[in-house]
Design a protein around this motif. Structure first.
Motif, PDB file in Angstrom:
ATOM      1  N   LYS A   1     -95.088  23.795 -16.176  1.00  0.00           N
ATOM      2  CA  LYS A   1     -94.160  24.743 -16.701  1.00  0.00           C
ATOM      3  C   LYS A   1     -92.931  23.782 -17.080  1.00  0.00           C
ATOM      4  N   VAL A   2     -92.952  22.842 -17.726  1.00  0.00           N
ATOM      5  CA  VAL A   2     -91.853  21.803 -18.059  1.00  0.00           C
ATOM      6  C   VAL A   2     -90.718  22.499 -18.578  1.00  0.00           C
ATOM      7  N   PRO A   3     -91.123  23.262 -19.654  1.00  0.00           N
ATOM      8  CA  PRO A   3     -89.969  24.089 -20.471  1.00  0.00           C
ATOM      9  C   PRO A   3     -88.779  24.740 -19.214  1.00  0.00           C
ATOM     10  N   GLU A   4     -89.675  25.510 -18.349  1.00  0.00           N
ATOM     11  CA  GLU A   4     -88.861  26.219 -17.381  1.00  0.00           C
ATOM     12  C   GLU A   4     -88.113  25.271 -16.389  1.00  0.00           C
ATOM     13  N   ILE A   5     -88.939  24.041 -16.070  1.00  0.00           N
ATOM     14  CA  ILE A   5     -88.129  23.172 -15.449  1.00  0.00           C
ATOM     15  C   ILE A   5     -86.751  22.589 -15.942  1.00  0.00           C
ATOM     16  N   GLU A   6     -86.999  22.249 -17.248  1.00  0.00           N
ATOM     17  CA  GLU A   6     -85.675  21.875 -18.153  1.00  0.00           C
ATOM     18  C   GLU A   6     -84.771  22.922 -18.239  1.00  0.00           C
ATOM     19  N   GLU A   7     -85.082  24.258 -18.425  1.00  0.00           N
ATOM     20  CA  GLU A   7     -84.172  25.192 -18.194  1.00  0.00           C
ATOM     21  C   GLU A   7     -83.407  25.245 -17.013  1.00  0.00           C
ATOM     22  N   LEU A   8     -84.225  25.199 -15.929  1.00  0.00           N
ATOM     23  CA  LEU A   8     -83.679  25.229 -14.493  1.00  0.00           C
ATOM     24  C   LEU A   8     -82.650  23.843 -14.488  1.00  0.00           C
ATOM     25  N   MET A   9     -83.045  22.862 -14.794  1.00  0.00           N
ATOM     26  CA  MET A   9     -82.176  21.679 -14.797  1.00  0.00           C
ATOM     27  C   MET A   9     -80.896  22.025 -15.439  1.00  0.00           C
ATOM     28  N   ASP A  10     -80.836  22.722 -16.721  1.00  0.00           N
ATOM     29  CA  ASP A  10     -79.595  22.832 -17.553  1.00  0.00           C
ATOM     30  C   ASP A  10     -78.746  23.802 -16.638  1.00  0.00           C
ATOM     31  N   GLU A  11     -79.496  24.788 -16.061  1.00  0.00           N
ATOM     32  CA  GLU A  11     -78.673  25.779 -15.293  1.00  0.00           C
ATOM     33  C   GLU A  11     -77.706  25.022 -14.138  1.00  0.00           C
ATOM     34  N   TRP A  12     -78.549  24.141 -13.488  1.00  0.00           N
ATOM     35  CA  TRP A  12     -78.096  23.398 -12.357  1.00  0.00           C
ATOM     36  C   TRP A  12     -76.893  22.544 -12.872  1.00  0.00           C
ATOM     37  N   LEU A  13     -77.115  21.867 -13.857  1.00  0.00           N
ATOM     38  CA  LEU A  13     -75.893  21.064 -14.472  1.00  0.00           C
ATOM     39  C   LEU A  13     -74.663  21.906 -14.833  1.00  0.00           C
ATOM     40  N   ALA A  14     -75.013  23.092 -15.282  1.00  0.00           N
ATOM     41  CA  ALA A  14     -73.740  23.743 -15.535  1.00  0.00           C
ATOM     42  C   ALA A  14     -73.086  24.295 -14.485  1.00  0.00           C
ATOM     43  N   ALA A  15     -74.051  24.862 -13.526  1.00  0.00           N
ATOM     44  CA  ALA A  15     -73.306  25.223 -12.145  1.00  0.00           C
ATOM     45  C   ALA A  15     -72.456  24.295 -11.277  1.00  0.00           C
ATOM     46  N   THR A  16     -73.073  23.128 -11.270  1.00  0.00           N
ATOM     47  CA  THR A  16     -72.295  21.817 -10.544  1.00  0.00           C
ATOM     48  C   THR A  16     -71.636  21.035 -11.454  1.00  0.00           C
ATOM     49  N   GLU A  17     -70.967  21.317 -12.588  1.00  0.00           N
ATOM     50  CA  GLU A  17     -70.318  20.591 -13.346  1.00  0.00           C
ATOM     51  C   GLU A  17     -68.860  20.380 -12.513  1.00  0.00           C
ATOM     52  N   GLY A  18     -68.701  19.052 -12.490  1.00  0.00           N
ATOM     53  CA  GLY A  18     -67.265  18.519 -12.016  1.00  0.00           C
ATOM     54  C   GLY A  18     -67.556  18.355 -10.106  1.00  0.00           C
ATOM     55  N   ARG A  19     -68.592  18.889  -9.813  1.00  0.00           N
ATOM     56  CA  ARG A  19     -68.910  18.634  -8.216  1.00  0.00           C
ATOM     57  C   ARG A  19     -70.111  17.838  -7.900  1.00  0.00           C
ATOM     58  N   ARG A  20     -70.984  17.615  -8.947  1.00  0.00           N
ATOM     59  CA  ARG A  20     -72.406  16.809  -8.485  1.00  0.00           C
ATOM     60  C   ARG A  20     -71.846  15.646  -8.528  1.00  0.00           C
ATOM     61  N   SER A  21     -72.786  14.690  -7.744  1.00  0.00           N
ATOM     62  CA  SER A  21     -72.503  13.402  -7.744  1.00  0.00           C
ATOM     63  C   SER A  21     -73.626  12.527  -8.367  1.00  0.00           C
ATOM     64  N   ALA A  22     -74.842  13.130  -8.778  1.00  0.00           N
ATOM     65  CA  ALA A  22     -75.513  12.704  -9.556  1.00  0.00           C
ATOM     66  C   ALA A  22     -74.974  11.976 -10.973  1.00  0.00           C
ATOM     67  N   ARG A  23     -75.324  10.629 -11.039  1.00  0.00           N
ATOM     68  CA  ARG A  23     -74.915   9.895 -12.341  1.00  0.00           C
ATOM     69  C   ARG A  23     -75.738  10.095 -13.548  1.00  0.00           C
TER      70      ARG A  23
END
Length: 98
Positions: free
Chosen positions: A13-35
Motif C-alpha cells: 500500500k505504498v500510495p496510501e503511505i505516501e498520502e499519509l506522509m503528505d498529511e503528516w507533513l501538512a499537519a506538522t508544518e513549522g513544528r517538525r524537526s525532521a530535516r
C-alpha cells in the motif's frame, strides 16, 4: 550530533503511505524537526520499503516523536503494513557530500 532513524516496512500500500506522509507533513508544518526523508524500495525483497529520516540531533528526533501527529502517523502506518514497522536509531558518525 546528527541523528538518523531508519524505518522498515513490508506493504503493498505504498500510495496510501505516501498520502499519509503528505498529511503528516501538512499537519506538522513549522513544528517538525525532521530535516529530510528518503523512501526507498528494496530490490531484493518484494514489497519491502525503507524510509531514512534525518534529524539535527537525537533530542530533536525525540521531540518530533512526541508530536501527537507523529503518534497518529505511526498508528496509521502500522495498519497499512503487512510487517513492521521496525526502527533503527542511528547517531551519524560521518557524513560526506560527494
Amino acid at each position: 550530533m546528527a541523528f538518523v532513524q531508519v524505518i522498515e516496512v513490508t506493504t503493498t500500500k505504498v500510495p496510501e503511505i505516501e498520502e499519509l506522509m503528505d498529511e503528516w507533513l501538512a499537519a506538522t508544518e513549522g513544528r517538525r524537526s525532521a530535516r529530510r526523508s528518503l523512501l526507498t524500495r528494496d530490490r531484493d525483497r518484494a514489497d519491502t520499503y525503507v524510509q531514512v529520516v534525518e534529524f539535527p540531533s537525537f533530542e530533536a528526533a525525540m521531540a518530533n516523536s512526541a508530536l501527537p501527529e507523529t503518534a497518529a502517523f505511526a498508528e496509521k502506518l502500522t495498519a497499512l503494513c503487512t510487517s513492521g514497522p521496525t526502527f533503527r536509531n542511528l547517531d551519524v558518525v560521518r557524513a560526506d557530500d560527494w
